[in-house]
Enzyme design. Structure first.
Site, PDB file in Angstrom:
ATOM      1  N   TRP A 172      66.747  -1.659 156.304  1.00 46.96           N
ATOM      2  CA  TRP A 172      67.144  -0.734 155.235  1.00 46.96           C
ATOM      3  C   TRP A 172      68.130  -1.402 154.282  1.00 46.96           C
ATOM      4  O   TRP A 172      68.071  -1.200 153.065  1.00 46.96           O
ATOM      5  CB  TRP A 172      67.770   0.503 155.867  1.00 46.96           C
ATOM      6  N   HIS A 173      69.035  -2.213 154.831  1.00 42.66           N
ATOM      7  CA  HIS A 173      70.033  -2.872 153.986  1.00 42.66           C
ATOM      8  C   HIS A 173      69.395  -3.829 152.998  1.00 42.66           C
ATOM      9  O   HIS A 173      69.822  -3.923 151.858  1.00 42.66           O
ATOM     10  CB  HIS A 173      71.056  -3.621 154.833  1.00 42.66           C
ATOM     11  N   GLY A 174      68.430  -4.582 153.452  1.00 37.44           N
ATOM     12  CA  GLY A 174      67.837  -5.527 152.520  1.00 37.44           C
ATOM     13  C   GLY A 174      66.518  -6.049 153.040  1.00 37.44           C
ATOM     14  O   GLY A 174      66.301  -6.141 154.247  1.00 37.44           O
ATOM     15  N   PHE A 221      71.700  -2.163 147.347  1.00 44.03           N
ATOM     16  CA  PHE A 221      70.765  -1.677 148.368  1.00 44.03           C
ATOM     17  C   PHE A 221      69.985  -0.477 147.918  1.00 44.03           C
ATOM     18  O   PHE A 221      70.321   0.473 147.569  1.00 44.03           O
ATOM     19  CB  PHE A 221      71.503  -1.379 149.660  1.00 44.03           C
TER      20      PHE A 221
END
Lengths: 84, 544
Positions: B348-350, B544
């Site tokens: 989800w972060h990257g 993000f």
């Protein structure tokens, strides 16, 4: 089935789970009132109840139950909606 | 428009607030509508296209949520309700997936199979990861019958409310909407003081501390990214320096968001509670990006654990009870859901391997921590209950592994991360900036003989500044009360009240109050930050 009978059955399930025969549940019992009833044992208890009574709780319900009495009421409601 | 820009502080915010108060004199509805409009302007400021992308997604989510609300009235619709929920989650995940992961996926397939899918340039709408999580949570809450009837205006305000739009705190509908319904939408002295104080504390954390460290951390990671060796000292300082940078960057942003919301009379949930003081990794995650942890716990970990437990008990295998923990139960019911949840968090972060590894590392750390607790409870049941704190050793270990994992978060490539990690354990030797050697006289020879190398790329000035900034930031992060503790008597974030500890001793003496003394202190902090404005300085978490 009455609320009292369900409660008695719950008490037995939790006694077996935690191996502690001194446990006595009442409708107002909360998880923190019972020694050793951590979050894992809470999930175990809920699933054991589901298996015993042949019902299934929603995820949101499982998280929202505050007292044993609420689980008893919900179990009774589910039993009424779909009698075994 | 960044929170830390003149445009925002001198233009957008005061104008939006003034008109909000004026409308508030006539009616709450008009003030709240103005807030929705202002939020759209705020979001469109970067690119008008952002709005064109997000509005249809809001509309679709609203229609799905309305349908879920209608279906929820009657128990016999459970199946249709579930299908609608699944469709809604799938839509949001696909929406996020298209913008965020298309290129990563194509690149990964190219890497693995030698194919040549062309990577297209897809512009990531700002804050889409946060917005998507919030929308998914809302659908699940409507399905779980936790939401009272709502209008399109309610929903749009909940999603778009600009203080939390780009990077959280990730709020629940049920914790902000009642506040909007009660809000006076008029000037309130206390809210203004508390809000501005939180905002300027956050601004100071971001502009003074995080942006102060950043230029001295970057050269270390840039060098590593090129594959050039980095020796122990810069590697360690790069890792610790970045850990402090991101803490002050993101917690600073969160304080600013919380402060701005308060100007409008709304309390947002707490996002950081001095995580670097944590004495275990479990403790760390209860204090770092708190609203993400609670999202992941409620909507991914708990459902997963429930499902796995049902499956396991149905097969007659032992569950994860307090007394009879088996290794199989630990792997299946603890390590598996924990690592999977943190893997999703990483992704989800990257969209990149480094973020995935960062997530997996934390999943493994958390599993070990939980396993250790279970083991302690089994071996010494009487003691374990009261002793959940890891003490000094726990603090040092937690800080070390958090910093190590942060290397993956910061390094642009796996190669860069591995250079830094190798440097940390001494693969590339010990080195000091070359110019320092010239001032050491005979000591230089001694150092040379003990094989301390000269880092020609690293100037002594950079080394000195990094040391100074890191020491200052470390001192503030570890020794000072945090911003919400200082303001605890004024409930700066939802549910924050002074703890017993904070009502006594040094904490009590430092407690914030709307007084001249504090006005001067906050003004000094604000001036220190504003005087350092200049150049682009985006928040790390806005990517993000």
């Amino acid at each position: 089935m009455t609320a009292g009978e369900v409660l008695k059955s719950f008490t037995q399930i939790l006694r077996d789970l935690l191996g502690d025969d001194s446990i006595v549940l009442s409708p107002s019992t909360r998880r923190i009132d019972v020694s050793g009833w951590d979050s894992f044992n809470y999930v175990n208890f809920v699933v054991a109840v589901e298996m015993k009574f042949g019902v299934k709780f929603g995820v949101a319900e499982v998280e929202s139950f505050q007292t044993v009495g609420e689980i008893v009421q919900r179990t009774l409601a589910l039993l009424q909606a779909s009698p075994r | 428009m960044l929170f830390n820009s003149y445009q925002f502080i001198l233009g957008f915010l005061p104008v939006t607030l003034a008109i909000f108060y004026i409308f508030g004199r006539f009616s709450r509805t008009s003030a709240l509508r103005w807030l929705i409009f202002a939020s759209l302007v705020f979001y469109a400021w970067w690119r008008l296209l952002n709005v064109a992308i997000i509005l249809p997604s809001i509309l679709i989510n609203f229609l799905l949520a309305q349908r879920l609300q209608r279906l929820g009235v009657d128990e016999s619709n459970r199946r249709a309700s579930k299908l609608t929920l699944i469709a809604g989650i799938a839509f949001n995940v696909a929406f996020l997936g298209y913008f965020k992961y298309t290129n990563f996926l194509a690149g990964a397939i190219n890497d693995a199979f030698g194919t040549h899918f062309i990577l297209t340039h897809i512009i990531l709408p700002l804050g889409i990861s946060f917005i998507t999580f919030q929308k998914i949570a809302f659908l699940i809450d409507v399905h779980g019958k936790r939401i009272e009837p709502f209008t399109f205006g309610d929903y749009a305000l909940f999603v778009l409310f600009f203080p939390q739009l780009i990077a959280g705190p990730i709020v629940h509908y049920r914790e902000v909407m009642p506040q909007f319904r009660r809000a006076s939408c008029r000037f309130n002295g206390t809210d203004m003081c508390v809000g501005l104080t939180m905002f300027f504390f956050g601004l100071f954390k971001k502009v003074f501390l995080a942006d102060g460290i950043a230029p001295f951390v970057s050269p270390i990671y840039e060098r590593a990214a090129h594959g050039d060796p980095v020796s122990v000292l810069p590697a360690l300082m790069g890792a610790v320096g970045f850990t402090l940078q991101i803490y002050f960057d993101f917690s600073g942003y969160s304080d600013m968001a919380i402060g701005i919301a308060r100007l409008f009379g709304v309390r947002l949930p707490l996002n950081f509670d001095s995580p670097l003081k944590a004495s275990s990794i479990i403790d760390y995650w209860l204090r770092w990006h708190i609203t993400l942890t609670r999202f992941l716990t409620a909507y991914i970990y708990n459902p997963l654990l429930l499902w796995l437990t049902r499956r396991r008990l149905a097969r007659g295998r032992p569950a994860l009870g307090g007394r009879n923990v088996t290794f199989g139960a630990f792997l299946n019911l603890l390590a598996l859901p924990t690592i999977l949840t943190m893997f999703i968090s990483g992704l989800w972060h990257g969209a990149g391997y480094t973020f995935i590894i960062w997530g997996l590392l934390h999943g493994v750390f958390l599993s070990i921590n939980h396993g250790w607790r279970l083991l302690k409870a089994k071996l010494r049941p009487a003691q374990a209950k009261h002793d959940q704190s890891g003490g000094i050793a726990g603090f040092v270990l937690t800080f070390a592994i958090v910093s190590i994992a942060m290397v993956f978060f910061r390094a642009p490539t796996l190669k860069g991360a591995s250079v830094i990690l190798a440097g940390m354990v001494g693969v590339h030797g010990i080195g000091l900036p070359a110019s320092i050697f010239e001032h050491l006289g005979p000591l230089a020879n001694l150092l040379q003989r003990t094989r301390v190398g000269r880092e020609t790329w690293w100037s002594a000035v950079n080394f000195a500044w990094l040391t100074a900034w890191t020491s200052l930031a470390l001192g503030i992060a570890l020794l000072c009360p945090n911003s919400s503790q200082l303001l605890a008597h004024y409930e700066p974030a939802l549910g924050v009240r002074p703890t017993d500890q904070e009502q006594r001793g040094a904490f009590a003496r430092l407690a914030w109050s709307p007084s001249l003394k504090w006005a001067l202190a906050v003004a000094a902090v604000a001036a220190a930050a504003i005087l350092r404005f200049g150049g682009p300085s985006e928040f790390l978490y806005w990517q993000f």
